[in-house]
Write a protein that holds these residues in place. Structure first.
Motif, PDB file in Angstrom:
ATOM      1  N   VAL A  87       0.834  -1.205   0.000  1.00 58.08           N
ATOM      2  CA  VAL A  87       0.000   0.000   0.000  1.00 58.08           C
ATOM      3  C   VAL A  87       0.872   1.260   0.000  1.00 58.08           C
ATOM      4  O   VAL A  87       0.438   2.326  -0.448  1.00 58.08           O
ATOM      5  N   PHE A  88       2.110   1.136   0.469  1.00 60.30           N
ATOM      6  CA  PHE A  88       3.021   2.280   0.614  1.00 60.30           C
ATOM      7  C   PHE A  88       3.095   3.171  -0.629  1.00 60.30           C
ATOM      8  O   PHE A  88       2.941   4.396  -0.516  1.00 60.30           O
ATOM      9  N   PRO A  89       3.347   2.627  -1.844  1.00 59.46           N
ATOM     10  CA  PRO A  89       3.496   3.543  -2.987  1.00 59.46           C
ATOM     11  C   PRO A  89       2.223   4.319  -3.307  1.00 59.46           C
ATOM     12  O   PRO A  89       2.293   5.455  -3.794  1.00 59.46           O
ATOM     13  N   TYR A  90       1.074   3.739  -3.026  1.00 59.13           N
ATOM     14  CA  TYR A  90      -0.186   4.450  -3.268  1.00 59.13           C
ATOM     15  C   TYR A  90      -0.362   5.577  -2.249  1.00 59.13           C
ATOM     16  O   TYR A  90      -0.732   6.702  -2.605  1.00 59.13           O
ATOM     17  N   THR A  91      -0.099   5.268  -0.987  1.00 58.14           N
ATOM     18  CA  THR A  91      -0.221   6.292   0.046  1.00 58.14           C
ATOM     19  C   THR A  91       0.814   7.389  -0.156  1.00 58.14           C
ATOM     20  O   THR A  91       0.534   8.576   0.045  1.00 58.14           O
ATOM     21  N   GLN A  92       2.016   7.000  -0.575  1.00 55.77           N
ATOM     22  CA  GLN A  92       3.053   7.996  -0.844  1.00 55.77           C
ATOM     23  C   GLN A  92       2.631   8.918  -1.984  1.00 55.77           C
ATOM     24  O   GLN A  92       2.852  10.138  -1.930  1.00 55.77           O
ATOM     25  N   ALA A  93       1.988   8.353  -2.998  1.00 53.92           N
ATOM     26  CA  ALA A  93       1.513   9.173  -4.118  1.00 53.92           C
ATOM     27  C   ALA A  93       0.454  10.165  -3.648  1.00 53.92           C
ATOM     28  O   ALA A  93       0.453  11.337  -4.058  1.00 53.92           O
TER      29      ALA A  93
ATOM     30  N   GLU B 265       2.159  12.980  -1.667  1.00 56.56           N
ATOM     31  CA  GLU B 265       2.809  13.965  -2.533  1.00 56.56           C
ATOM     32  C   GLU B 265       1.783  14.886  -3.182  1.00 56.56           C
ATOM     33  O   GLU B 265       1.984  16.105  -3.258  1.00 56.56           O
ATOM     34  N   GLN B 266       0.681  14.296  -3.649  1.00 53.87           N
ATOM     35  CA  GLN B 266      -0.373  15.095  -4.274  1.00 53.87           C
ATOM     36  C   GLN B 266      -0.976  16.072  -3.267  1.00 53.87           C
ATOM     37  O   GLN B 266      -1.220  17.248  -3.578  1.00 53.87           O
ATOM     38  N   PHE B 267      -1.211  15.573  -2.061  1.00 56.39           N
ATOM     39  CA  PHE B 267      -1.778  16.401  -0.994  1.00 56.39           C
ATOM     40  C   PHE B 267      -0.862  17.579  -0.670  1.00 56.39           C
ATOM     41  O   PHE B 267      -1.317  18.729  -0.567  1.00 56.39           O
ATOM     42  N   ALA B 268       0.429  17.307  -0.512  1.00 55.91           N
ATOM     43  CA  ALA B 268       1.378  18.377  -0.185  1.00 55.91           C
ATOM     44  C   ALA B 268       1.456  19.399  -1.314  1.00 55.91           C
ATOM     45  O   ALA B 268       1.510  20.613  -1.069  1.00 55.91           O
TER      46      ALA B 268
ATOM     47  N   GLY C 176       0.121  22.774   0.113  1.00 50.80           N
ATOM     48  CA  GLY C 176       1.257  23.437   0.738  1.00 50.80           C
ATOM     49  C   GLY C 176       1.490  22.999   2.169  1.00 50.80           C
ATOM     50  O   GLY C 176       2.399  23.503   2.846  1.00 50.80           O
ATOM     51  N   ALA C 177       0.692  22.053   2.654  1.00 53.07           N
ATOM     52  CA  ALA C 177       0.861  21.527   4.011  1.00 53.07           C
ATOM     53  C   ALA C 177       2.070  20.595   4.054  1.00 53.07           C
ATOM     54  O   ALA C 177       2.529  20.099   3.015  1.00 53.07           O
ATOM     55  N   PRO C 178       2.606  20.344   5.254  1.00 57.40           N
ATOM     56  CA  PRO C 178       3.721  19.393   5.356  1.00 57.40           C
ATOM     57  C   PRO C 178       3.325  18.034   4.791  1.00 57.40           C
ATOM     58  O   PRO C 178       2.205  17.559   5.011  1.00 57.40           O
ATOM     59  N   SER C 179       4.228  17.421   4.056  1.00 58.43           N
ATOM     60  CA  SER C 179       3.935  16.104   3.492  1.00 58.43           C
ATOM     61  C   SER C 179       3.853  15.073   4.610  1.00 58.43           C
ATOM     62  O   SER C 179       4.702  15.053   5.514  1.00 58.43           O
ATOM     63  N   PRO C 180       2.834  14.227   4.614  1.00 54.52           N
ATOM     64  CA  PRO C 180       2.750  13.179   5.638  1.00 54.52           C
ATOM     65  C   PRO C 180       3.985  12.289   5.643  1.00 54.52           C
ATOM     66  O   PRO C 180       4.607  12.048   4.602  1.00 54.52           O
ATOM     67  N   ILE C 181       4.333  11.812   6.819  1.00 56.21           N
ATOM     68  CA  ILE C 181       5.428  10.850   6.964  1.00 56.21           C
ATOM     69  C   ILE C 181       4.847   9.462   6.728  1.00 56.21           C
ATOM     70  O   ILE C 181       3.957   9.021   7.459  1.00 56.21           O
ATOM     71  N   VAL C 182       5.335   8.780   5.697  1.00 53.93           N
ATOM     72  CA  VAL C 182       4.816   7.460   5.337  1.00 53.93           C
ATOM     73  C   VAL C 182       5.934   6.443   5.526  1.00 53.93           C
ATOM     74  O   VAL C 182       6.990   6.558   4.900  1.00 53.93           O
TER      75      VAL C 182
ATOM     76  N   GLU D 262      -8.136  16.688   5.708  1.00 59.12           N
ATOM     77  CA  GLU D 262      -7.893  17.104   4.327  1.00 59.12           C
ATOM     78  C   GLU D 262      -7.126  16.024   3.555  1.00 59.12           C
ATOM     79  O   GLU D 262      -7.377  15.800   2.364  1.00 59.12           O
ATOM     80  N   PHE D 263      -6.199  15.356   4.238  1.00 59.33           N
ATOM     81  CA  PHE D 263      -5.471  14.259   3.599  1.00 59.33           C
ATOM     82  C   PHE D 263      -6.424  13.116   3.244  1.00 59.33           C
ATOM     83  O   PHE D 263      -6.345  12.542   2.150  1.00 59.33           O
ATOM     84  N   ILE D 264      -7.326  12.792   4.165  1.00 53.27           N
ATOM     85  CA  ILE D 264      -8.300  11.732   3.903  1.00 53.27           C
ATOM     86  C   ILE D 264      -9.168  12.104   2.702  1.00 53.27           C
ATOM     87  O   ILE D 264      -9.480  11.256   1.853  1.00 53.27           O
ATOM     88  N   GLU D 265      -9.549  13.374   2.609  1.00 51.33           N
ATOM     89  CA  GLU D 265     -10.344  13.825   1.465  1.00 51.33           C
ATOM     90  C   GLU D 265      -9.588  13.625   0.153  1.00 51.33           C
ATOM     91  O   GLU D 265     -10.175  13.225  -0.861  1.00 51.33           O
ATOM     92  N   GLU D 266      -8.281  13.891   0.164  1.00 49.70           N
ATOM     93  CA  GLU D 266      -7.486  13.676  -1.049  1.00 49.70           C
ATOM     94  C   GLU D 266      -7.429  12.194  -1.410  1.00 49.70           C
ATOM     95  O   GLU D 266      -7.569  11.822  -2.583  1.00 49.70           O
TER      96      GLU D 266
END
Length: 347
Positions: free
Chosen positions: A37-43, A46-49, A53-59, A300-304
Protein backbone atom coordinates in the motif's frame (compact mmCIF):
# COMPACT_ATOMS: atom_id res chain seq x y z
CA UNK A 1 -21.65 9.20 45.32
CA UNK A 2 -22.90 12.02 43.11
CA UNK A 3 -19.68 13.92 43.78
CA UNK A 4 -17.61 10.90 42.79
CA UNK A 5 -19.49 10.50 39.52
CA UNK A 6 -18.86 14.13 38.64
CA UNK A 7 -15.19 13.71 39.43
CA UNK A 8 -14.88 10.62 37.24
CA UNK A 9 -16.60 12.39 34.38
CA UNK A 10 -14.37 15.41 34.76
CA UNK A 11 -11.30 13.18 34.76
CA UNK A 12 -12.43 11.52 31.53
CA UNK A 13 -12.90 14.88 29.84
CA UNK A 14 -9.52 16.02 31.09
CA UNK A 15 -7.87 12.86 29.75
CA UNK A 16 -9.40 13.38 26.31
CA UNK A 17 -8.36 17.02 26.31
CA UNK A 18 -4.83 16.10 27.32
CA UNK A 19 -4.63 13.54 24.52
CA UNK A 20 -5.83 16.09 22.00
CA UNK A 21 -3.29 18.63 23.26
CA UNK A 22 -0.45 16.15 22.95
CA UNK A 23 -1.55 15.05 19.50
CA UNK A 24 -1.80 18.64 18.31
CA UNK A 25 1.88 19.24 19.03
CA UNK A 26 2.72 17.05 16.00
CA UNK A 27 2.38 18.87 12.67
CA UNK A 28 2.88 15.95 10.28
CA UNK A 29 0.42 13.16 9.64
CA UNK A 30 2.06 9.81 10.42
CA UNK A 31 1.21 6.75 8.34
CA UNK A 32 2.62 3.22 8.70
CA UNK A 33 1.87 -0.22 7.30
CA UNK A 34 2.02 -2.40 4.22
CA UNK A 35 4.86 -2.11 1.73
CA UNK A 36 2.30 -2.86 -0.99
CA UNK A 37 0.00 0.00 0.00
CA UNK A 38 3.02 2.28 0.61
CA UNK A 39 3.50 3.54 -2.99
CA UNK A 40 -0.19 4.45 -3.27
CA UNK A 41 -0.22 6.29 0.05
CA UNK A 42 3.05 8.00 -0.84
CA UNK A 43 1.51 9.17 -4.12
CA UNK A 44 -1.48 10.62 -2.24
CA UNK A 45 0.87 12.27 0.27
CA UNK A 46 2.81 13.97 -2.53
CA UNK A 47 -0.37 15.09 -4.27
CA UNK A 48 -1.78 16.40 -0.99
CA UNK A 49 1.38 18.38 -0.18
CA UNK A 50 1.52 19.84 -3.70
CA UNK A 51 -2.14 20.84 -3.65
CA UNK A 52 -2.26 22.34 -0.16
CA UNK A 53 1.26 23.44 0.74
CA UNK A 54 0.86 21.53 4.01
CA UNK A 55 3.72 19.39 5.36
CA UNK A 56 3.93 16.10 3.49
CA UNK A 57 2.75 13.18 5.64
CA UNK A 58 5.43 10.85 6.96
CA UNK A 59 4.82 7.46 5.34
CA UNK A 60 6.71 4.45 6.69
CA UNK A 61 6.81 0.98 5.15
CA UNK A 62 6.62 -1.24 8.23
CA UNK A 63 4.70 -4.21 6.84
CA UNK A 64 1.05 -4.90 7.54
CA UNK A 65 1.59 -6.71 10.84
CA UNK A 66 4.13 -4.20 12.10
CA UNK A 67 1.87 -1.34 11.09
CA UNK A 68 -1.05 -2.80 13.03
CA UNK A 69 1.09 -3.06 16.15
CA UNK A 70 2.12 0.59 15.85
CA UNK A 71 -1.34 1.84 14.90
CA UNK A 72 -3.02 -0.02 17.74
CA UNK A 73 -0.50 1.19 20.31
CA UNK A 74 -2.69 4.02 21.54
CA UNK A 75 -4.02 7.53 21.02
CA UNK A 76 -1.90 10.67 20.83
CA UNK A 77 1.27 12.15 19.37
CA UNK A 78 3.38 9.01 19.72
CA UNK A 79 0.97 6.87 17.72
CA UNK A 80 0.26 6.66 14.00
CA UNK A 81 -2.87 8.15 12.46
CA UNK A 82 -3.33 5.69 9.59
CA UNK A 83 -2.02 2.24 8.71
CA UNK A 84 -2.04 0.54 5.32
CA UNK A 85 -2.71 -3.18 5.00
CA UNK A 86 -2.54 -5.79 2.27
CA UNK A 87 -5.13 -7.86 4.12
CA UNK A 88 -8.05 -7.10 6.40
CA UNK A 89 -7.43 -6.34 10.07
CA UNK A 90 -7.43 -9.50 12.19
CA UNK A 91 -9.70 -9.96 15.19
CA UNK A 92 -6.64 -10.09 17.45
CA UNK A 93 -5.38 -6.77 16.06
CA UNK A 94 -8.79 -5.15 16.50
CA UNK A 95 -8.79 -6.33 20.11
CA UNK A 96 -5.29 -4.91 20.64
CA UNK A 97 -6.60 -1.56 19.41
CA UNK A 98 -9.57 -1.76 21.78
CA UNK A 99 -7.34 -2.66 24.71
CA UNK A 100 -5.18 0.41 24.04
CA UNK A 101 -8.06 2.86 23.67
CA UNK A 102 -8.19 2.88 19.87
CA UNK A 103 -11.90 2.15 19.82
CA UNK A 104 -13.13 4.05 16.75
CA UNK A 105 -11.52 2.90 13.49
CA UNK A 106 -12.63 3.43 9.91
CA UNK A 107 -11.74 0.69 7.42
CA UNK A 108 -11.20 1.63 3.77
CA UNK A 109 -10.91 -1.01 1.03
CA UNK A 110 -9.22 1.10 -1.64
CA UNK A 111 -8.78 -1.38 -4.50
CA UNK A 112 -7.16 -4.63 -5.54
CA UNK A 113 -3.65 -5.88 -6.16
CA UNK A 114 -2.16 -9.01 -7.68
CA UNK A 115 0.50 -10.97 -5.86
CA UNK A 116 3.14 -11.18 -8.54
CA UNK A 117 5.86 -13.68 -9.19
CA UNK A 118 8.41 -11.77 -11.23
CA UNK A 119 11.71 -12.50 -12.92
CA UNK A 120 14.37 -10.50 -14.72
CA UNK A 121 13.74 -9.64 -18.37
CA UNK A 122 17.21 -11.09 -18.98
CA UNK A 123 15.67 -14.52 -18.39
CA UNK A 124 14.24 -15.70 -21.72
CA UNK A 125 12.50 -18.86 -20.47
CA UNK A 126 8.72 -19.12 -20.88
CA UNK A 127 7.68 -19.28 -17.23
CA UNK A 128 4.20 -20.60 -16.49
CA UNK A 129 3.63 -22.16 -13.08
CA UNK A 130 0.66 -23.88 -11.54
CA UNK A 131 -0.22 -23.15 -7.93
CA UNK A 132 0.73 -26.74 -7.15
CA UNK A 133 4.21 -26.25 -8.63
CA UNK A 134 4.66 -23.06 -6.61
CA UNK A 135 3.80 -24.96 -3.45
CA UNK A 136 6.14 -27.85 -4.31
CA UNK A 137 8.97 -25.36 -4.86
CA UNK A 138 8.50 -23.26 -1.74
CA UNK A 139 6.60 -25.31 0.85
CA UNK A 140 8.57 -26.57 3.84
CA UNK A 141 7.03 -30.04 3.54
CA UNK A 142 5.68 -31.85 0.48
CA UNK A 143 4.63 -35.36 -0.53
CA UNK A 144 7.65 -37.65 -0.96
CA UNK A 145 7.07 -41.33 -1.81
CA UNK A 146 3.62 -41.26 -0.28
CA UNK A 147 4.72 -39.50 2.91
CA UNK A 148 4.54 -35.88 4.08
CA UNK A 149 8.22 -34.98 4.40
CA UNK A 150 10.78 -32.20 4.23
CA UNK A 151 11.01 -30.63 0.77
CA UNK A 152 13.79 -32.31 -1.28
CA UNK A 153 13.48 -30.23 -4.47
CA UNK A 154 16.39 -28.00 -5.45
CA UNK A 155 15.74 -27.56 -9.21
CA UNK A 156 12.58 -26.42 -10.98
CA UNK A 157 12.77 -29.25 -13.52
CA UNK A 158 12.68 -31.79 -10.67
CA UNK A 159 9.11 -30.65 -10.04
CA UNK A 160 8.13 -30.59 -13.71
CA UNK A 161 10.56 -31.59 -16.51
CA UNK A 162 9.06 -28.86 -18.70
CA UNK A 163 10.27 -26.16 -16.30
CA UNK A 164 13.75 -24.62 -16.62
CA UNK A 165 16.71 -26.62 -15.31
CA UNK A 166 17.75 -23.95 -12.82
CA UNK A 167 17.96 -23.88 -9.05
CA UNK A 168 14.86 -22.86 -7.14
CA UNK A 169 15.43 -19.42 -5.63
CA UNK A 170 12.66 -17.03 -4.65
CA UNK A 171 12.90 -13.81 -2.66
CA UNK A 172 9.82 -12.90 -0.67
CA UNK A 173 8.40 -11.02 2.29
CA UNK A 174 8.83 -11.87 6.00
CA UNK A 175 6.07 -13.21 8.28
CA UNK A 176 5.18 -9.69 9.48
CA UNK A 177 4.11 -8.74 5.96
CA UNK A 178 0.52 -8.80 4.76
CA UNK A 179 1.91 -9.85 1.38
CA UNK A 180 3.31 -12.96 3.06
CA UNK A 181 -0.05 -13.68 4.72
CA UNK A 182 -1.84 -13.28 1.41
CA UNK A 183 0.71 -15.37 -0.49
CA UNK A 184 0.37 -18.21 2.00
CA UNK A 185 -3.42 -18.14 1.78
CA UNK A 186 -3.86 -17.55 -1.95
CA UNK A 187 -0.89 -19.42 -3.41
CA UNK A 188 0.50 -21.87 -0.85
CA UNK A 189 -2.79 -23.16 0.55
CA UNK A 190 -4.45 -23.25 -2.87
CA UNK A 191 -1.41 -24.98 -4.37
CA UNK A 192 -1.26 -27.52 -1.56
CA UNK A 193 -4.93 -28.34 -2.09
CA UNK A 194 -4.16 -29.14 -5.76
CA UNK A 195 -1.73 -31.92 -4.84
CA UNK A 196 -3.01 -35.46 -5.38
CA UNK A 197 -1.66 -36.42 -1.95
CA UNK A 198 -3.97 -33.86 -0.32
CA UNK A 199 -6.97 -34.31 -2.62
CA UNK A 200 -6.97 -38.10 -2.45
CA UNK A 201 -6.10 -38.15 1.23
CA UNK A 202 -9.28 -36.29 2.10
CA UNK A 203 -7.44 -33.68 4.15
CA UNK A 204 -9.58 -30.70 5.14
CA UNK A 205 -8.90 -26.98 5.36
CA UNK A 206 -7.69 -27.21 8.95
CA UNK A 207 -5.07 -29.76 7.91
CA UNK A 208 -3.97 -27.55 5.02
CA UNK A 209 -3.70 -24.52 7.29
CA UNK A 210 -1.59 -26.44 9.78
CA UNK A 211 0.66 -28.26 7.32
CA UNK A 212 0.91 -26.05 4.24
CA UNK A 213 1.62 -22.61 5.70
CA UNK A 214 5.35 -22.85 6.34
CA UNK A 215 7.83 -21.60 3.77
CA UNK A 216 11.14 -23.35 3.28
CA UNK A 217 14.07 -22.33 5.46
CA UNK A 218 16.75 -24.43 3.72
CA UNK A 219 17.71 -21.91 1.04
CA UNK A 220 15.31 -21.88 -1.95
CA UNK A 221 13.08 -19.28 -0.26
CA UNK A 222 14.79 -16.18 1.11
CA UNK A 223 13.07 -13.59 3.28
CA UNK A 224 14.04 -10.24 1.81
CA UNK A 225 12.55 -7.85 4.37
CA UNK A 226 9.80 -5.28 3.96
CA UNK A 227 11.57 -3.23 1.27
CA UNK A 228 10.34 -4.59 -2.05
CA UNK A 229 12.88 -2.48 -3.92
CA UNK A 230 15.59 -4.76 -2.51
CA UNK A 231 13.87 -7.73 -4.16
CA UNK A 232 13.90 -5.88 -7.48
CA UNK A 233 17.65 -5.30 -7.10
CA UNK A 234 18.27 -8.98 -6.34
CA UNK A 235 16.31 -10.08 -9.39
CA UNK A 236 18.41 -7.77 -11.53
CA UNK A 237 21.54 -9.37 -10.07
CA UNK A 238 20.35 -12.98 -10.60
CA UNK A 239 18.31 -13.56 -13.74
CA UNK A 240 17.13 -17.00 -12.56
CA UNK A 241 15.70 -15.81 -9.24
CA UNK A 242 12.02 -15.13 -8.71
CA UNK A 243 10.55 -12.36 -6.56
CA UNK A 244 7.25 -12.24 -4.71
CA UNK A 245 5.62 -8.83 -4.23
CA UNK A 246 2.57 -6.75 -5.03
CA UNK A 247 1.72 -5.96 -8.63
CA UNK A 248 2.52 -2.27 -8.16
CA UNK A 249 6.22 -3.05 -7.83
CA UNK A 250 6.16 -5.18 -10.96
CA UNK A 251 4.23 -2.43 -12.74
CA UNK A 252 6.80 0.18 -11.73
CA UNK A 253 9.69 -2.02 -12.90
CA UNK A 254 8.40 -3.48 -16.16
CA UNK A 255 11.52 -2.18 -17.90
CA UNK A 256 13.57 -4.59 -15.76
CA UNK A 257 11.17 -7.38 -14.80
CA UNK A 258 8.40 -9.49 -16.29
CA UNK A 259 5.56 -11.31 -14.62
CA UNK A 260 5.51 -15.08 -14.36
CA UNK A 261 2.28 -16.60 -15.61
CA UNK A 262 0.29 -18.54 -13.03
CA UNK A 263 -2.15 -21.12 -14.36
CA UNK A 264 -1.54 -19.66 -17.82
CA UNK A 265 -2.48 -16.09 -16.85
CA UNK A 266 -0.08 -13.15 -16.74
CA UNK A 267 -0.54 -10.54 -13.99
CA UNK A 268 -1.94 -7.33 -15.51
CA UNK A 269 -4.41 -4.70 -14.36
CA UNK A 270 -7.08 -6.32 -16.54
CA UNK A 271 -6.52 -9.91 -15.35
CA UNK A 272 -6.47 -8.81 -11.71
CA UNK A 273 -9.66 -6.78 -12.22
CA UNK A 274 -11.56 -9.61 -13.93
CA UNK A 275 -10.26 -12.17 -11.38
CA UNK A 276 -8.78 -14.43 -14.07
CA UNK A 277 -5.37 -13.99 -12.42
CA UNK A 278 -5.59 -16.47 -9.54
CA UNK A 279 -3.53 -14.64 -6.92
CA UNK A 280 -5.15 -11.29 -6.16
CA UNK A 281 -6.20 -9.58 -2.94
CA UNK A 282 -7.86 -6.40 -1.62
CA UNK A 283 -5.87 -3.49 -0.19
CA UNK A 284 -6.92 -1.42 2.82
CA UNK A 285 -6.07 1.46 5.05
CA UNK A 286 -7.35 2.13 8.56
CA UNK A 287 -7.97 5.55 10.12
CA UNK A 288 -7.77 6.36 13.82
CA UNK A 289 -10.91 8.44 14.20
CA UNK A 290 -9.85 9.95 17.53
CA UNK A 291 -7.14 11.84 15.59
CA UNK A 292 -9.57 13.43 13.13
CA UNK A 293 -9.89 17.13 13.81
CA UNK A 294 -6.91 16.93 16.17
CA UNK A 295 -3.90 16.12 13.98
CA UNK A 296 -3.54 19.10 11.61
CA UNK A 297 -4.60 18.41 8.01
CA UNK A 298 -5.61 14.79 8.66
CA UNK A 299 -9.16 15.33 7.43
CA UNK A 300 -7.89 17.10 4.33
CA UNK A 301 -5.47 14.26 3.60
CA UNK A 302 -8.30 11.73 3.90
CA UNK A 303 -10.34 13.82 1.46
CA UNK A 304 -7.49 13.68 -1.05
CA UNK A 305 -7.20 9.89 -0.66
CA UNK A 306 -10.94 9.57 -1.23
CA UNK A 307 -11.01 11.92 -4.22
CA UNK A 308 -12.15 10.81 -7.67
CA UNK A 309 -8.76 11.92 -8.99
CA UNK A 310 -7.11 9.30 -6.79
CA UNK A 311 -9.53 6.37 -6.77
CA UNK A 312 -11.48 6.29 -10.00
CA UNK A 313 -10.44 4.36 -13.11
CA UNK A 314 -7.83 6.49 -14.85
CA UNK A 315 -6.96 8.24 -11.58
CA UNK A 316 -3.40 8.72 -10.47
CA UNK A 317 -3.45 5.60 -8.25
CA UNK A 318 -4.56 3.34 -11.10
CA UNK A 319 -1.73 4.85 -13.15
CA UNK A 320 0.59 3.40 -10.48
CA UNK A 321 -0.91 -0.08 -10.68
CA UNK A 322 -3.84 -0.03 -8.26
CA UNK A 323 -6.78 -1.97 -9.65
CA UNK A 324 -9.76 0.25 -8.78
CA UNK A 325 -13.10 -0.74 -7.35
CA UNK A 326 -16.27 -0.48 -9.41
CA UNK A 327 -17.57 3.09 -9.51
CA UNK A 328 -20.60 2.42 -7.30
CA UNK A 329 -18.37 0.81 -4.66
CA UNK A 330 -16.02 3.80 -4.76
CA UNK A 331 -18.95 6.13 -4.04
CA UNK A 332 -20.00 3.96 -1.09
CA UNK A 333 -16.40 3.94 0.16
CA UNK A 334 -16.09 7.71 -0.12
CA UNK A 335 -19.29 8.26 1.84
CA UNK A 336 -18.34 5.86 4.63
CA UNK A 337 -14.76 7.09 5.03
CA UNK A 338 -15.54 10.80 4.87
CA UNK A 339 -18.37 10.31 7.37
CA UNK A 340 -16.00 8.48 9.73
CA UNK A 341 -18.09 5.31 9.92
CA UNK A 342 -16.44 2.99 12.45
CA UNK A 343 -15.82 -0.64 11.55
CA UNK A 344 -17.35 -3.61 13.31
CA UNK A 345 -15.16 -6.16 15.07
CA UNK A 346 -13.73 -8.68 12.55
CA UNK A 347 -15.13 -12.19 12.84
Amino acid sequence: MYYLKLTASACAVAAISATASVAQSRDEIRIVGSSTVFPYTQAVAEQFANNTGAPSPIVESTGTGGGMQIFCGGIGEAHADITGASRAMKASEFQLCQDNGVTEITEALIGFDGLSLAISRANDAAWDLTLGEIYLALGAQVPVDGEWADNPYTMWNEINPDLPAVEILAYGPPPTSGTRDAFVELAMHAGCEELAFVEEGGFDGDWVGENCSRMRTDGPFVEAGENDNLIVQRLEADSNALGIFGYSFLYENLDKLKGVQIEGVEPTIDTIADKSYPVSRPLYFYIKNAHRGVIPNLNEFIEEYMSDDALMTGGYLSERGLVPLAEDRIVELQDAVLDGVSMEAPQ
